[in-house]
Design an enzyme around this catalytic site. Structure first.
Site, mmCIF file in Angstrom:
data_model
loop_
_atom_site.group_PDB
_atom_site.id
_atom_site.type_symbol
_atom_site.label_atom_id
_atom_site.label_comp_id
_atom_site.label_asym_id
_atom_site.label_seq_id
_atom_site.Cartn_x
_atom_site.Cartn_y
_atom_site.Cartn_z
ATOM 1 N N THR A 124 0.836 -1.211 0.000
ATOM 2 C CA THR A 124 0.000 0.000 0.000
ATOM 3 C C THR A 124 0.867 1.255 0.000
ATOM 4 O OG1 THR A 124 -1.429 1.336 1.450
ATOM 5 C CG2 THR A 124 -0.180 -0.375 2.524
ATOM 6 N N ASP A 125 0.309 2.360 -0.503
ATOM 7 C CA ASP A 125 1.047 3.634 -0.461
ATOM 8 C C ASP A 125 1.239 4.123 0.974
ATOM 9 O OD1 ASP A 125 -1.580 4.473 0.102
ATOM 10 O OD2 ASP A 125 -1.607 6.082 -1.385
ATOM 11 N N GLU A 126 0.453 3.548 1.914
ATOM 12 C CA GLU A 126 0.539 4.030 3.299
ATOM 13 C C GLU A 126 1.874 3.682 3.955
ATOM 14 O OE1 GLU A 126 -2.999 3.850 5.677
ATOM 15 O OE2 GLU A 126 -4.259 3.604 3.909
ATOM 16 N N TYR A 148 -1.575 -0.259 11.235
ATOM 17 C CA TYR A 148 -1.883 -0.908 9.957
ATOM 18 C C TYR A 148 -0.727 -0.732 8.975
ATOM 19 C CZ TYR A 148 -3.517 -1.151 5.119
ATOM 20 O OH TYR A 148 -3.607 -1.416 3.775
ATOM 21 N N LYS A 152 1.932 -3.458 7.289
ATOM 22 C CA LYS A 152 2.067 -3.658 5.837
ATOM 23 C C LYS A 152 3.511 -3.396 5.389
ATOM 24 C CE LYS A 152 -0.638 -4.475 3.163
ATOM 25 N NZ LYS A 152 -1.089 -5.798 2.635
#
Ligand code: NAD
Ligand code: TYD
Length: 334
Positions: A124-126, A148, A152
């Site tokens: 994810t970009d997060e 989260y 990831k």
């Protein structure tokens, strides 16, 4: 014939990916391994459950005995399975560490043992954290800021380490926020659309100025396929549409599409550690020949009409355990 093992295929993006792949390839077999947590929903794949090319296995990616024979039988593993909601990770990080990190480790170990053509770790970009201006490139440092995104990031780098150390053919798509049909109604667009349909308040965190880059889910599915087929081993690929919108713009778009009043907009306490902005440089994935097909306007029209036309799909979900979560999460404000 290509055999894919898709984990987390009963969730939002995984189910869209399975439907997308079956609609485009006849010579394919897909096994979907999913634990069916609150976010996993067999209704998401009702239309293809009788398809001979598709098989569902209920199970946990953390369970090596379940995972081992499925990976042995697969040519490609795509790991979509995860705990995926930032707010839940703030309230209770445990399952995020278990599934997102340890579960990925279990899959990687099985893939190392049996060998696979490709291991696609859905990231994810997060993992980059927040960026005030400019765009993140794949080589930028990771600064995840929620349990989260940290879980990831752990999985993302663990997968990379299996490429470097064991030469496992890993590829890692990092996509921006997805939206579209079959998204569990706890994320911004699915929650606000379904709340608005019921004339319920839309709880905007803080000032609503946080920015995300919104990608229509099937465009992400095409991007994941491009990375799986044409990506280079060990490489990361950012996947975003360049649709930067703040939460106020998203909220107003939903209300406009549904003809609902702005008085439904309700400002609530901000999320803890709320990332201000995510934005990606997508030059690398575009060099694989990928580009998004949906404009933001078309994608939103399609999404909002889907939730309007599929009330039975989401009404079932907005009850029971969900209501308990929702009431306790928003109890101070709503
Ligand atoms: P989701 O929460 O809708 O679905 C997750 C699925 O994983 C569910 O079906 C759930 O039952 C399953 N699952 C959870 N724990 C499991 C376990 N231990 N074993 C087997 N299955 C398990 O999530 P999503 O939005 O579809 O996201 C899919 C993937 O894409 C995730 O890895 C997420 O981090 C990533 N991602 C999502 C977005 C987004 O905007 N939704 C953006 C970028 C990346
Ligand atoms: P979300 O859909 O949870 O995705 P993420 O946090 O992983 O990007 O949230 C998107 C944005 O919407 C984020 O800035 C938080 C905000 N938001 C609200 O303002 N209210 C809500 O009820 C939710 C779920 C999100």
């Amino acid at each position: 014939m290509r055999k894919l093992l898709v984990t987390g295929g009963a969730g939002f993006i995984g189910s869209n990916f399975i439907r997308y792949m079956l609609s485009r390839h006849s010579d394919i077999r897909i096994t979907n391994l999913d634990k069916l947590t609150y976010a996993g929903n067999p209704d998401n794949l009702r239309d293809i459950e009788q398809d001979d090319r598709y098989r569902f296995v209920k199970g946990d990616i953390c369970d090596a005995d379940t995972v081992d024979p499925l990976v042995r039988d697969a040519d490609v593993v795509l790991n979509f399975a995860a705990e995926s909601h930032v707010d839940r990770s703030i309230g209770k990080p445990d399952d995020f560490i278990r599934t997102d990190v340890f579960g990925t480790f279990v899959l990687l170990e099985a893939a190392r043992k049996h060998g696979v053509e490709r291991f696609v770790q859905i990231s994810t970009d997060e993992v980059y954290g927040s960026i005030e201006s400019g765009l993140f490139k794949e080589t930028d440092p990771l600064m995840p800021s929620s349990p989260y995104s940290a879980s990831k990031a752990g999985a993302d780098r663990l997968a990379f380490s299996y490429y470097v150390t064991y030469k496992l053919p890993v590829v890692i798509p990092r996509s921006s926020n997805n939206y579209g049909p079959y998204q569990f109604p706890e994320k911004l667009i699915s929650l606000f659309t379904t709340n608005a349909l019921d004339d319920k308040p839309l709880p905007i965190y803080g000032t609503g100025e946080n920015v995300r880059d919104w990608l229509f889910v099937t465009d992400n599915c095409e991007g994941v396929e491009a990375v799986m087929e044409r990506g280079t081993d060990g490489e990361v690929y950012n996947l975003g549409a360049g649709n930067e919108k703040n939460n106020l713009e998203i909220t107003r778009t939903i209300l406009r599409e549904l003809g609902k009043p702005e008085s439904l907009m309700t400002f609530v306490r901000d999320r803890q550690g709320h990332d201000l902005r995510y934005a990606l440089d997508t030059t690398k994935i575009r060099s694989l020949g990928w580009e998004p097909r949906h404009s933001f306007e078309d994608g939103m029209k399609e999404t909002v009409s889907w939730y309007r036309d599929n009330r039975r799909w989401w009404e079932k979900l907005k009850s029971g355990e969900y209501l308990e979560y929702y009431k306790s999460h928003y109890k101070r404000e709503l």
